[in-house]
Design an enzyme around this catalytic site. Structure first.
Site, PDB file in Angstrom:
ATOM      1  N   ARG A  59     -28.352 -32.793 -40.133  1.00  0.00           N
ATOM      2  CA  ARG A  59     -28.309 -33.009 -41.584  1.00  0.00           C
ATOM      3  C   ARG A  59     -28.094 -34.495 -41.903  1.00  0.00           C
ATOM      4  O   ARG A  59     -28.756 -35.050 -42.771  1.00  0.00           O
ATOM      5  CB  ARG A  59     -27.195 -32.141 -42.176  1.00  0.00           C
ATOM      6  CG  ARG A  59     -26.990 -32.237 -43.677  1.00  0.00           C
ATOM      7  CD  ARG A  59     -25.986 -31.156 -44.080  1.00  0.00           C
ATOM      8  NE  ARG A  59     -25.282 -31.453 -45.307  1.00  0.00           N
ATOM      9  CZ  ARG A  59     -25.703 -31.125 -46.525  1.00  0.00           C
ATOM     10  NH1 ARG A  59     -26.870 -30.518 -46.675  1.00  0.00           N
ATOM     11  NH2 ARG A  59     -24.985 -31.404 -47.590  1.00  0.00           N
ATOM     12  N   ARG A  73     -27.006 -27.285 -44.122  1.00  0.00           N
ATOM     13  CA  ARG A  73     -25.771 -27.023 -43.401  1.00  0.00           C
ATOM     14  C   ARG A  73     -26.030 -25.844 -42.460  1.00  0.00           C
ATOM     15  O   ARG A  73     -26.943 -25.042 -42.683  1.00  0.00           O
ATOM     16  CB  ARG A  73     -24.645 -26.674 -44.368  1.00  0.00           C
ATOM     17  CG  ARG A  73     -24.323 -27.774 -45.382  1.00  0.00           C
ATOM     18  CD  ARG A  73     -23.250 -27.310 -46.359  1.00  0.00           C
ATOM     19  NE  ARG A  73     -22.874 -28.366 -47.305  1.00  0.00           N
ATOM     20  CZ  ARG A  73     -23.439 -28.547 -48.493  1.00  0.00           C
ATOM     21  NH1 ARG A  73     -24.421 -27.737 -48.894  1.00  0.00           N
ATOM     22  NH2 ARG A  73     -23.043 -29.526 -49.291  1.00  0.00           N
ATOM     23  N   TYR A  95     -25.144 -35.958 -63.080  1.00  0.00           N
ATOM     24  CA  TYR A  95     -26.039 -35.736 -64.215  1.00  0.00           C
ATOM     25  C   TYR A  95     -27.510 -35.939 -63.847  1.00  0.00           C
ATOM     26  O   TYR A  95     -28.373 -35.925 -64.712  1.00  0.00           O
ATOM     27  CB  TYR A  95     -25.658 -36.685 -65.366  1.00  0.00           C
ATOM     28  CG  TYR A  95     -24.213 -36.547 -65.745  1.00  0.00           C
ATOM     29  CD1 TYR A  95     -23.261 -37.449 -65.277  1.00  0.00           C
ATOM     30  CD2 TYR A  95     -23.772 -35.480 -66.523  1.00  0.00           C
ATOM     31  CE1 TYR A  95     -21.918 -37.317 -65.594  1.00  0.00           C
ATOM     32  CE2 TYR A  95     -22.421 -35.340 -66.843  1.00  0.00           C
ATOM     33  CZ  TYR A  95     -21.508 -36.261 -66.370  1.00  0.00           C
ATOM     34  OH  TYR A  95     -20.181 -36.109 -66.677  1.00  0.00           O
ATOM     35  N   HIS A 107     -25.347 -32.488 -52.872  1.00  0.00           N
ATOM     36  CA  HIS A 107     -24.179 -33.327 -53.162  1.00  0.00           C
ATOM     37  C   HIS A 107     -24.211 -33.720 -54.629  1.00  0.00           C
ATOM     38  O   HIS A 107     -25.130 -34.408 -55.061  1.00  0.00           O
ATOM     39  CB  HIS A 107     -24.219 -34.612 -52.323  1.00  0.00           C
ATOM     40  CG  HIS A 107     -23.871 -34.406 -50.895  1.00  0.00           C
ATOM     41  ND1 HIS A 107     -24.041 -35.380 -49.921  1.00  0.00           N
ATOM     42  CD2 HIS A 107     -23.350 -33.344 -50.237  1.00  0.00           C
ATOM     43  CE1 HIS A 107     -23.638 -34.929 -48.757  1.00  0.00           C
ATOM     44  NE2 HIS A 107     -23.219 -33.693 -48.916  1.00  0.00           N
ATOM     45  N   HIS A 114     -24.622 -30.404 -38.102  1.00  0.00           N
ATOM     46  CA  HIS A 114     -24.405 -31.378 -39.162  1.00  0.00           C
ATOM     47  C   HIS A 114     -24.992 -32.744 -38.797  1.00  0.00           C
ATOM     48  O   HIS A 114     -25.344 -33.528 -39.679  1.00  0.00           O
ATOM     49  CB  HIS A 114     -22.915 -31.504 -39.480  1.00  0.00           C
ATOM     50  CG  HIS A 114     -22.631 -31.578 -40.942  1.00  0.00           C
ATOM     51  ND1 HIS A 114     -22.856 -30.527 -41.805  1.00  0.00           N
ATOM     52  CD2 HIS A 114     -22.178 -32.600 -41.717  1.00  0.00           C
ATOM     53  CE1 HIS A 114     -22.534 -30.897 -43.039  1.00  0.00           C
ATOM     54  NE2 HIS A 114     -22.132 -32.153 -43.013  1.00  0.00           N
ATOM     55  N   LYS A 169     -22.770 -24.662 -50.422  1.00  0.00           N
ATOM     56  CA  LYS A 169     -21.363 -25.018 -50.568  1.00  0.00           C
ATOM     57  C   LYS A 169     -20.982 -25.015 -52.043  1.00  0.00           C
ATOM     58  O   LYS A 169     -21.704 -25.546 -52.883  1.00  0.00           O
ATOM     59  CB  LYS A 169     -21.115 -26.405 -49.977  1.00  0.00           C
ATOM     60  CG  LYS A 169     -19.639 -26.749 -49.855  1.00  0.00           C
ATOM     61  CD  LYS A 169     -19.448 -28.022 -49.066  1.00  0.00           C
ATOM     62  CE  LYS A 169     -17.971 -28.316 -48.859  1.00  0.00           C
ATOM     63  NZ  LYS A 169     -17.764 -29.549 -48.047  1.00  0.00           N
TER      64      LYS A 169
END
Length: 267
Positions: free
Chosen positions: A209, A116, A241, A232, A206, A141
Site C-alpha cells: 500500500r 489495506r 473537503y 485518507h 501495508h 477503515k
C-alpha cells in the site's frame, strides 16, 4: 473466566459500533486498565486531575527515564519511521515469488489498488466493476466505502483467476468458501515471498500500500487523488473537503500497469 464488567462491556460496544479494529480495541482497553490499576479505582471514578497525574508519571518515568519509577508502561509507541517501499522491480520479484494463485492475486490486487489487508480479503466478486473500471471497497477503515481504480492489467489477471478458481461470493474465499481468506494467510505469504525473492526488507501487505502511494506520487499523480484512493481524509484539512469524481478515479493509472507480471504461478 471472570465476568466482564458492565463498564468494560460498554466500552467494547462503543468501540465496536465505531468499527475500531480488534488490535486498536485491545490497545485502548489495556491503556484504561493500566490507568485504573495505577490508582486502584474504577476508571469511572477517576477525574481530570488523575489523568494529569498519570501523564506526569509517564513523562518522568518514560520520557525522562528516571530510575525511581521502575514500572514501565507497556506497548508504548515507538518513534515514527519512514515506511518501507519496494521498487517496481522488487514488486514484480515479490509477487512472482508467491506460489499460490489465490494469494498472489490477492496481494497483486492490494498493490494495484492500494488496499489495506482487511480490505483486500473482504473484497467480493460483485465489487469488481469491469465495465466502469472501478473496484468498490466496502466498510474500509472507519466503516467508510470508497471507489478505487481498476487497473487494466489487474482486470486481466482477475479474469484469468476467476476462470481458474471460480469464486462465487468472496473474491478470495478461505477453505470454508462461505468466509473470506484469513488475513494471516497474506501475512505469511509476504514473509515467504520476501525470502524466496531475496528481498532484504520487511515486507507486509501495508508495504504494498505504501509502495502504491509512493509510485503514484513519483509518477506525478495529484496528492488529492491519492488521498481519496487510500481512503485518507485526515492528512490535511483540505483533504476532508476534497472530492474526486469516478471519472478521475477511472482515468488514474495503477502502478501495476507499468510492470510485466506473470499471471499464473508455474507448476
Amino acid at each position: 473466566m471472570s465476568e466482564i464488567s458492565p463498564l468494560r462491556r460498554r466500552m467494547i460496544d462503543d468501540m465496536t459500533i465505531r468499527n475500531l479494529s480488534p488490535a486498536t480495541q485491545r490497545s485502548y482497553l489495556h491503556a484504561v486498565t493500566k490507568f485504573s490499576r495505577y490508582f486502584g479505582r474504577s476508571p469511572d471514578r477517576l477525574g481530570l486531575e488523575d489523568v494529569r497525574a498519570f501523564a506526569l508519571r509517564f513523562f518522568f518515568g518514560i520520557t525522562l527515564g528516571h530510575g525511581e519509577i521502575p514500572e514501565r508502561i507497556a506497548y508504548a509507541r515507538t518513534p515514527a519511521k519512514l515506511p518501507t517501499i519496494l521498487s517496481g522491480d522488487e514488486i514484480v520479484r515479490f509477487l512472482e515469488a508467491v506460489p499460490s494463485l489465490r494469494t498472489r492475486t490477492a496481494l497483486t490486487t492490494a498493490y494495484a489498488a492500494g488496499l489495506r489487508a482487511s480490505e483486500a480479503v473482504h473484497l467480493k466478486v460483485r465489487n469488481i466493476d469491469g465495465e466502469r473500471g472501478i473496484i468498490r471497497v466496502e466498510h474500509g477503515k472507519g466503516g467508510k466505502d470508497r471507489n478505487v481504480m481498476l487497473s487494466a492489467q489487474l482486470l486481466a489477471i482477475l479474469r484469468v483467476y476467476w476462470r481458474l478458481a471460480r469464486p462465487e461470493v468472496w473474491l478470495f474465499p478461505g477453505r470454508d468458501e462461505t468466509k473470506p481468506i484469513d488475513v494471516q494467510v497474506l501475512y505469511s505469504a509476504c514473509r515467504s515471498a520476501c525470502a524466496a525473492a531475496g528481498i532484504d526488507k520487511k515486507v507486509t501487505v501495508h508495504t504494498l500500500r505504501h509502495s502504491f502511494a509512493t509510485h503514484l506520487l513519483e509518477s506525478g499523480t495529484d496528492i488529492r487523488i491519492i488521498q481519496v484512493l487510500l481512503g485518507h481524509n485526515n492528512l490535511s484539512t483540505t483533504a476532508r473537503y476534497t472530492k474526486v469524481s469516478d471519472t478521475l478515479i477511472r482515468s488514474t493509472t495503477s502502478p501495476l500497469d507499468r510492470l510485466t507480471l506473470e499471471v499464473v504461478p508455474p507448476g
